[in-house]
Design a protein around this motif. Structure first.
Motif, mmCIF file in Angstrom:
data_model
loop_
_atom_site.group_PDB
_atom_site.id
_atom_site.type_symbol
_atom_site.label_atom_id
_atom_site.label_comp_id
_atom_site.label_asym_id
_atom_site.label_seq_id
_atom_site.Cartn_x
_atom_site.Cartn_y
_atom_site.Cartn_z
ATOM 1 N N ILE A 63 -23.607 4.814 -13.701
ATOM 2 C CA ILE A 63 -22.300 4.837 -14.694
ATOM 3 C C ILE A 63 -21.262 5.850 -14.266
ATOM 4 C CG2 ILE A 63 -22.019 5.430 -17.270
ATOM 5 C CD1 ILE A 63 -24.051 3.042 -16.954
ATOM 6 N N LEU A 64 -21.724 7.179 -14.139
ATOM 7 C CA LEU A 64 -20.410 8.069 -14.049
ATOM 8 C C LEU A 64 -19.879 7.967 -12.581
ATOM 9 C CD1 LEU A 64 -22.430 11.420 -15.154
ATOM 10 C CD2 LEU A 64 -20.677 9.697 -16.501
ATOM 11 N N LEU A 65 -20.718 7.602 -11.350
ATOM 12 C CA LEU A 65 -19.833 7.656 -10.144
ATOM 13 C C LEU A 65 -19.013 6.332 -9.863
ATOM 14 C CD1 LEU A 65 -22.667 9.022 -7.537
ATOM 15 C CD2 LEU A 65 -20.732 10.056 -8.381
ATOM 16 N N PRO A 66 -19.477 5.081 -10.500
ATOM 17 C CA PRO A 66 -18.293 4.024 -10.360
ATOM 18 C C PRO A 66 -17.186 4.498 -11.218
ATOM 19 C CG PRO A 66 -20.822 3.207 -10.864
ATOM 20 C CD PRO A 66 -20.841 4.700 -11.082
ATOM 21 N N ILE A 67 -17.240 5.166 -12.433
ATOM 22 C CA ILE A 67 -16.198 5.625 -13.197
ATOM 23 C C ILE A 67 -15.054 6.160 -12.279
ATOM 24 C CG2 ILE A 67 -15.127 6.816 -15.203
ATOM 25 C CD1 ILE A 67 -17.743 5.855 -16.722
ATOM 26 N N VAL A 68 -15.555 7.029 -11.686
ATOM 27 C CA VAL A 68 -14.721 7.864 -10.518
ATOM 28 C C VAL A 68 -14.034 7.085 -9.831
ATOM 29 C CG1 VAL A 68 -14.624 9.810 -8.869
ATOM 30 C CG2 VAL A 68 -16.276 10.147 -10.803
ATOM 31 N N GLY A 69 -14.464 6.218 -9.174
ATOM 32 C CA GLY A 69 -13.913 5.440 -8.026
ATOM 33 C C GLY A 69 -13.015 4.186 -8.536
ATOM 34 N N ASN A 70 -13.398 3.602 -9.977
ATOM 35 C CA ASN A 70 -12.784 2.499 -10.618
ATOM 36 C C ASN A 70 -11.707 3.052 -11.713
ATOM 37 O OD1 ASN A 70 -13.861 0.654 -8.683
ATOM 38 N ND2 ASN A 70 -15.547 1.134 -9.523
#
Length: 402
Positions: free
Chosen positions: A319-326
């Motif tokens: 959940i959290l790491l994909p939000i950072v890149g996208n």
């Protein structure tokens, strides 16, 4: 009646050319010289302003100050300071996430600026390479640390967030903003991306099926060999797709509806680069280096953040790491859908998922192979089934559209 006539005669007869010419010259020359001096001063001022505007100060302003998301840039150095001054991994993780988010958005912006100078072919390759550069850098640092499950779950979360969250929010917001008309998009380009996603899911499914059916000839080795072979095939297929998209069929991806009122204005704004070519190359190197530095602190703080925040590593990864890149791609996809540009929305959402599944995941397998890390395509049974069902749902939804 005589007085006006005399005045007219006097005025007409009063033509002393030498006196009047010299008088007018004496009066006009100082005024003209003042105008010339003022014009030279204005020209010099405008030249200086142009030199300042086209110099490095303007580039710094456009890249680092102009966008509102740059308000999050100071959180990156603050995360590094807290990493050395305190042992609060949860706070370091959250600040690193906030610091990487504007860098990811600015990296996409600089790549778009460089595409103006390189042309559509090289620009498409640059967008394919740097569009998901943040996920690639974070994954490489996690592979160095041996956090293979974090890499798998973060890349899986990126695909799912692009296909389900971004595309769903874009269709929902675009339908509300344009409720008075039917939105259309290029079905051929969407079907090509859907086919590639299905191919990638098949390549990811085979190692998981081989593992969970217990049909390996050599336990562990067959799964790894199949993952690496599938990754090489997927990278070749993605290269062929780029050739098809950029060289063979460039007109396939032209927008369906080009009769909008705001399209000429938008095209004029997009056709003018804001920074020079060498400035874009320099910013590309600086932003990539800064993202790689912050990614190292982010990956180091994942386990400590999971313990201190009472948050499972799977939730952080999916959940959290994909939000950072996208984050920037999510916002742009929704914005384009509200402007009735579904072609760009689907290109951002489905195209990004295709890049991750066909390029980033196989690339991480090959990089792990070179590092000696056992990175494979076995995403476990539940994650693989979730990915397969999501791709099927999106593919059928795009085919139903007329």
């Amino acid at each position: 009646m005589m007085m006006p006539m005399e005045e007219k005669v006097d005025l007409e007869s009063d033509e002393e050319i030498p006196f009047s010419a010299s008088a007018t010259r004496k009066k006009v020359q100082p005024f003209d010289s003042e105008i010339n001096i003022a014009s030279h001063v204005d020209m010099s001022k405008s030249w200086i302003l142009k030199r300042i505007q086209m110099g490095p100060l303007r580039s710094i302003y456009i890249v680092l100050i102009k966008a509102k998301i740059n308000m999050l840039l100071p959180f990156g150095p603050l995360a590094i300071l807290l990493h050395y001054l305190t042992g609060k991994h949860g706070l370091v993780f959250l600040l690193s996430m906030l610091g990487i988010t504007p860098l990811a958005e600015r990296l996409g912006y600089v790549t778009e600026q460089l595409a103006f100078y390189t042309g559509p072919t090289v620009g498409g390759l640059l967008n394919a390479t740097f569009g998901n550069a943040t996920e690639m850098i974070i994954s490489i640092y996690a592979l160095k640390s041996g956090m293979i499950r974090v890499v798998q779950q973060s890349l899986l979360g990126s695909i799912l967030s692009n296909m389900l969250l971004v595309l769903g929010c874009a269709f929902f917001s675009g339908g509300i903003a344009n409720h008075q008309k039917v939105q259309v998009f290029n079905k051929a380009a969407a079907l090509v991306n859907s086919g590639l996603l299905l191919m990638a899911v098949m390549g990811i499914m085979f190692p998981a099926v081989l593992h969970f059916t217990h049909t390996e000839v050599h336990f562990g080795k067959s799964e790894m060999a199949l993952s690496r072979f599938s990754s090489c095939i997927m990278l070749i297929a993605y290269g062929s797709y780029l050739f098809f998209q950029l060289k063979s069929q460039p007109n396939l991806y032209s927008p369906v509806d080009e009769g909008g009122v705001n399209d000429p204005e938008d095209s004029d704004d997009e056709e003018v680069p804001e920074i020079t070519q060498w400035e874009t190359i320099g910013w590309l190197a600086v932003l990539t280096l800064w993202i790689s530095i912050l990614s190292g602190y982010l990956v180091d703080a994942i386990q400590g953040a999971s313990d201190s925040l009472n948050m499972p590593v799977a939730f952080i990864s999916v959940i959290l790491l994909p939000i950072v890149g996208n984050a920037a791609e999510h916002a742009s996809a929704i914005m384009f859908a509200m402007k009735d540009k579904l072609d760009i929305t689907i290109g951002v959402a489905i195209g990004s998922s295709t890049q991750i599944s066909m390029f980033v995941i196989p690339f991480c397998v090959v990089v792990g192979w070179c590092m000696g890390q056992p990175m494979d395509l076995n995403f476990q049974l539940f994650e693989t089934a979730t990915l397969f069902i999501s791709v099927l749902v999106v593919a059928f939804m795009l085919q139903v559209h007329d």
